[in-house]
Write an enzyme that holds these catalytic residues in place. Structure first.
Site, PDB file in Angstrom:
ATOM      1  N   CYS A 158       0.846  -1.196   0.000  1.00  0.00           N
ATOM      2  CA  CYS A 158       0.000   0.000   0.000  1.00  0.00           C
ATOM      3  C   CYS A 158       0.881   1.245   0.000  1.00  0.00           C
ATOM      4  CB  CYS A 158      -0.889  -0.022   1.238  1.00  0.00           C
ATOM      5  SG  CYS A 158      -1.877   1.471   1.460  1.00  0.00           S
TER       6      CYS A 158
ATOM      7  N   CYS B   4       0.200   3.078   3.600  1.00  0.00           N
ATOM      8  CA  CYS B   4       0.592   2.532   4.913  1.00  0.00           C
ATOM      9  C   CYS B   4       1.642   1.428   4.854  1.00  0.00           C
ATOM     10  CB  CYS B   4      -0.641   2.049   5.669  1.00  0.00           C
ATOM     11  SG  CYS B   4      -1.315   0.496   5.049  1.00  0.00           S
TER      12      CYS B   4
ATOM     13  N   CYS C  80      -5.356   0.457   6.260  1.00  0.00           N
ATOM     14  CA  CYS C  80      -5.599   1.903   6.390  1.00  0.00           C
ATOM     15  C   CYS C  80      -6.903   2.354   5.727  1.00  0.00           C
ATOM     16  CB  CYS C  80      -4.425   2.703   5.830  1.00  0.00           C
ATOM     17  SG  CYS C  80      -4.291   2.662   4.037  1.00  0.00           S
TER      18      CYS C  80
ATOM     19  N   CYS D  86      -8.091  -4.874 -10.465  1.00  0.00           N
ATOM     20  CA  CYS D  86      -7.670  -3.766 -11.319  1.00  0.00           C
ATOM     21  C   CYS D  86      -7.262  -2.633 -10.378  1.00  0.00           C
ATOM     22  CB  CYS D  86      -8.851  -3.375 -12.207  1.00  0.00           C
ATOM     23  SG  CYS D  86      -8.485  -2.085 -13.374  1.00  0.00           S
TER      24      CYS D  86
HETATM   25 ZN   LIG Z   1      -2.928   0.903   3.421  1.00  0.00          ZN
END
Ligand SMILES: [Zn+2]
Length: 132
Positions: A42, A45, A93, A114
């Site tokens: 991510c 985070c 998050c 996607c």
């Molecule tokens: Zn995250």
């Protein structure tokens, strides 16, 4: 869960996608055609989301994966833009990542995650090739 900004180094475009459910332009993202081995995390985070092993070339212009790491993402119904889609968010998050569709490779999961490049960071697998 409302997404909360953790990474203070995010670009304005990344914030727009992650926190306002934006979509980057197709074929614009850094990881659309990347074949490098590693872990996609991510961008906000750092939560590990997708392994490069599950990435495939969908031709859609966005990085596509046939599965997420167990427990890494959560799913929300999305009926905006006159469509009925399933939104994919970071389980840690709450940031928007993209959508999942049922037209992925039939030989694996049949799913197509996607995902916006701008929502991902690739942590390259440094040990790749060491065992050869
Ligand atoms: Zn995250």
């Amino acid at each position: 869960m409302e997404p909360k900004e953790v990474n203070k180094n995010l670009s304005e475009q990344a914030k727009k996608v992650l926190f306002e459910k934006g979509t980057e332009a197709p074929f614009s993202g850094e990881y659309v055609d990347t074949d490098e081995q590693g872990m996609y995390t991510c961008a906000n985070c750092g939560n590990p989301l997708f392994s490069s092993e599950t990435k495939f070339h969908s031709g859609t212009g966005w990085p596509s994966f046939d599965q997420a790491l167990p427990g890494a993402v959560e799913f929300h119904e999305d009926v905006t833009h006159g469509m009925h889609r399933t939104e994919v968010v970071c389980a840690k998050c709450g940031a928007h990542l993209g959508h999942v569709f049922n037209d992925g490779p039939a030989e694996t999961t049949g799913k197509r995650f996607c995902i916006n490049s701008v929502c991902l960071d690739l942590e390259k697998n440094q040990s790749a090739g060491e065992n050869k």
